[in-house]
Write a protein that holds these residues in place. Structure first.
Motif, PDB file in Angstrom:
ATOM      1  N   LEU A  17      -3.252  -8.899  -2.975  1.00 47.22           N
ATOM      2  CA  LEU A  17      -2.167 -10.123  -2.752  1.00 47.22           C
ATOM      3  C   LEU A  17      -0.758  -9.549  -2.652  1.00 47.22           C
ATOM      4  N   ALA A  18      -0.399  -8.362  -2.731  1.00 45.28           N
ATOM      5  CA  ALA A  18       1.023  -7.818  -2.667  1.00 45.28           C
ATOM      6  C   ALA A  18       1.647  -8.540  -1.457  1.00 45.28           C
ATOM      7  N   GLY A  19       2.893  -9.234  -1.407  1.00 45.44           N
ATOM      8  CA  GLY A  19       3.438  -9.746  -0.281  1.00 45.44           C
ATOM      9  C   GLY A  19       3.107 -11.117   0.006  1.00 45.44           C
ATOM     10  N   LEU A  20       2.083 -11.584  -0.706  1.00 47.90           N
ATOM     11  CA  LEU A  20       1.643 -12.907  -0.089  1.00 47.90           C
ATOM     12  C   LEU A  20       2.745 -13.735  -0.792  1.00 47.90           C
ATOM     13  N   ASP A  21       3.160 -14.776   0.109  1.00 53.18           N
ATOM     14  CA  ASP A  21       4.277 -15.908  -0.444  1.00 53.18           C
ATOM     15  C   ASP A  21       3.582 -17.341  -0.777  1.00 53.18           C
ATOM     16  N   GLU A  22       4.140 -17.995  -1.674  1.00 53.43           N
ATOM     17  CA  GLU A  22       3.551 -19.412  -1.988  1.00 53.43           C
ATOM     18  C   GLU A  22       3.032 -20.068  -0.936  1.00 53.43           C
ATOM     19  N   ALA A  23       3.781 -20.178   0.196  1.00 49.43           N
ATOM     20  CA  ALA A  23       3.206 -20.887   1.365  1.00 49.43           C
ATOM     21  C   ALA A  23       1.716 -20.376   1.830  1.00 49.43           C
ATOM     22  N   GLU A  24       1.796 -18.939   1.941  1.00 52.09           N
ATOM     23  CA  GLU A  24       0.611 -18.430   2.251  1.00 52.09           C
ATOM     24  C   GLU A  24      -0.569 -18.678   1.468  1.00 52.09           C
ATOM     25  N   ALA A  25      -0.085 -18.613   0.144  1.00 50.40           N
ATOM     26  CA  ALA A  25      -0.960 -18.667  -1.143  1.00 50.40           C
ATOM     27  C   ALA A  25      -1.733 -20.126  -1.042  1.00 50.40           C
ATOM     28  N   ARG A  26      -1.227 -20.982  -0.453  1.00 49.74           N
ATOM     29  CA  ARG A  26      -1.516 -22.506  -0.349  1.00 49.74           C
ATOM     30  C   ARG A  26      -2.270 -22.739   0.851  1.00 49.74           C
ATOM     31  N   THR A  27      -2.096 -21.819   1.707  1.00 51.86           N
ATOM     32  CA  THR A  27      -2.848 -22.130   3.093  1.00 51.86           C
ATOM     33  C   THR A  27      -4.064 -22.339   3.060  1.00 51.86           C
ATOM     34  N   ARG A  28      -4.791 -23.274   3.482  1.00 55.59           N
ATOM     35  CA  ARG A  28      -6.497 -23.099   3.346  1.00 55.59           C
ATOM     36  C   ARG A  28      -7.033 -22.492   5.025  1.00 55.59           C
ATOM     37  N   SER A  52      -7.690 -22.485  -0.777  1.00 53.02           N
ATOM     38  CA  SER A  52      -6.413 -21.362  -0.486  1.00 53.02           C
ATOM     39  C   SER A  52      -6.677 -20.327  -1.376  1.00 53.02           C
ATOM     40  N   ALA A  53      -5.913 -19.151  -1.246  1.00 55.00           N
ATOM     41  CA  ALA A  53      -5.704 -17.841  -2.208  1.00 55.00           C
ATOM     42  C   ALA A  53      -5.657 -18.514  -3.567  1.00 55.00           C
ATOM     43  N   VAL A  54      -4.594 -19.351  -3.723  1.00 52.11           N
ATOM     44  CA  VAL A  54      -4.288 -19.983  -5.220  1.00 52.11           C
ATOM     45  C   VAL A  54      -5.320 -20.647  -5.609  1.00 52.11           C
ATOM     46  N   GLU A  55      -6.118 -21.526  -4.883  1.00 47.23           N
ATOM     47  CA  GLU A  55      -7.321 -22.260  -5.509  1.00 47.23           C
ATOM     48  C   GLU A  55      -8.311 -21.307  -6.032  1.00 47.23           C
ATOM     49  N   ILE A  56      -8.501 -20.209  -5.167  1.00 44.26           N
ATOM     50  CA  ILE A  56      -9.675 -19.191  -5.628  1.00 44.26           C
ATOM     51  C   ILE A  56      -9.100 -18.582  -6.939  1.00 44.26           C
ATOM     52  N   LEU A  57      -7.886 -18.303  -7.080  1.00 41.80           N
ATOM     53  CA  LEU A  57      -7.539 -17.830  -8.338  1.00 41.80           C
ATOM     54  C   LEU A  57      -7.612 -18.787  -9.286  1.00 41.80           C
ATOM     55  N   CYS A  58      -7.130 -20.118  -9.179  1.00 45.39           N
ATOM     56  CA  CYS A  58      -7.313 -20.845 -10.167  1.00 45.39           C
ATOM     57  C   CYS A  58      -8.770 -20.934 -10.719  1.00 45.39           C
ATOM     58  N   HIS A  59      -9.501 -20.927  -9.809  1.00 45.06           N
ATOM     59  CA  HIS A  59     -11.128 -20.849  -9.934  1.00 45.06           C
ATOM     60  C   HIS A  59     -11.533 -19.861 -11.032  1.00 45.06           C
ATOM     61  N   TYR A 108      -5.257 -27.429  -8.586  1.00 41.30           N
ATOM     62  CA  TYR A 108      -5.384 -26.230  -8.098  1.00 41.30           C
ATOM     63  C   TYR A 108      -4.564 -25.860  -6.738  1.00 41.30           C
ATOM     64  N   HIS A 109      -4.520 -26.785  -5.947  1.00 40.67           N
ATOM     65  CA  HIS A 109      -3.638 -26.441  -4.884  1.00 40.67           C
ATOM     66  C   HIS A 109      -2.111 -26.219  -5.087  1.00 40.67           C
ATOM     67  N   GLU A 110      -1.684 -27.107  -5.957  1.00 41.67           N
ATOM     68  CA  GLU A 110      -0.233 -27.006  -6.450  1.00 41.67           C
ATOM     69  C   GLU A 110       0.228 -25.922  -7.542  1.00 41.67           C
ATOM     70  N   ALA A 111      -0.780 -25.024  -7.964  1.00 43.43           N
ATOM     71  CA  ALA A 111      -0.343 -23.954  -8.509  1.00 43.43           C
ATOM     72  C   ALA A 111       0.322 -23.095  -8.311  1.00 43.43           C
ATOM     73  N   THR A 112       1.279 -22.371  -9.159  1.00 50.44           N
ATOM     74  CA  THR A 112       2.058 -21.069  -8.810  1.00 50.44           C
ATOM     75  C   THR A 112       1.469 -19.997  -8.764  1.00 50.44           C
ATOM     76  N   LEU A 113       1.325 -19.084  -7.554  1.00 51.48           N
ATOM     77  CA  LEU A 113       0.730 -18.021  -7.639  1.00 51.48           C
ATOM     78  C   LEU A 113       0.762 -17.129  -8.697  1.00 51.48           C
ATOM     79  N   SER A 114       2.171 -16.701  -9.149  1.00 52.60           N
ATOM     80  CA  SER A 114       2.597 -15.835 -10.235  1.00 52.60           C
ATOM     81  C   SER A 114       2.105 -16.376 -11.646  1.00 52.60           C
TER      82      SER A 114
END
Length: 183
Positions: free
Chosen positions: A24-35, A42-49, A86-92
């Protein structure tokens, strides 16, 4: 075999935060929420799971077995994704919570006597689950979602650079007819 499974599972489970940091290095919040496609996470939803499964599924069910509880608590991961936004979560924040929960799980596993893993409890879909079953599934679950995350990141990259022939790399997960342009 039980000792080996416990040691190997602990080692494998300890790797997840390191692998996620690299992936995930360098992934920004917009990309983290892109399905990557309609109906996919999205990446952040997978991580929340992964974060929630850590303490409410695998960790909780292993505790039931090693602490002598009577039954597993029902879970609904698909519902969690909606109810917990999940989709609104903050990556960090999600990554930090996952790291913390994983460390708590590793601490639990360090204190588990291998013989306690042979106990089992009823499971609605599978009949019974032992502590050994849960450990083996836990590592498999990590790997399944790492594969899903890598596929999601590959498609997001291809979408970002859609004017170039990313398909030269080989088949990119999530077919082009399912593509959705990033926000």
């Amino acid at each position: 075999m039980r000792d080996s499974l416990l040691a190997e599972a602990r080692s494998e489970l300890a790797r997840l935060p390191v692998v996620l940091d690299a992936l995930l290095a360098g992934l920004d919040e917009a990309e983290a929420r892109t399905r990557p496609a309609a109906g996919e996470w999205s990446a952040v939803e997978i991580l929340c799971h992964l974060r929630d499964e850590e303490s409410e599924d695998f960790g909780a069910r292993l505790r039931v077995i090693v602490e002598g509880g009577s039954e597993f608590t029902s879970i609904d991961p698909e519902r969690w994704a909606v109810d917990r936004h999940y989709h609104e979560a903050t990556l960090s924040e999600v990554l930090e919570a996952l790291r913390s929960r994983r460390q708590a799980s590793l601490d639990l596993l360090a204190a588990v006597p291998p013989t306690s893993l042979e106990s089992s409890r009823p499971h609605k879909r599978l009949g019974t689950l032992s502590g050994e079953d849960i450990l083996a599934a836990w590592v498999a679950h990590d790997r399944i979602h790492l594969t899903q995350l890598a596929a999601t990141l590959a498609r997001i990259w291809a979408l970002r650079w859609a004017s170039f022939h990313s398909e030269y790399a080989g088949p990119i997960p999530y077919s082009p007819d399912m593509q959705r342009k990033p926000p």
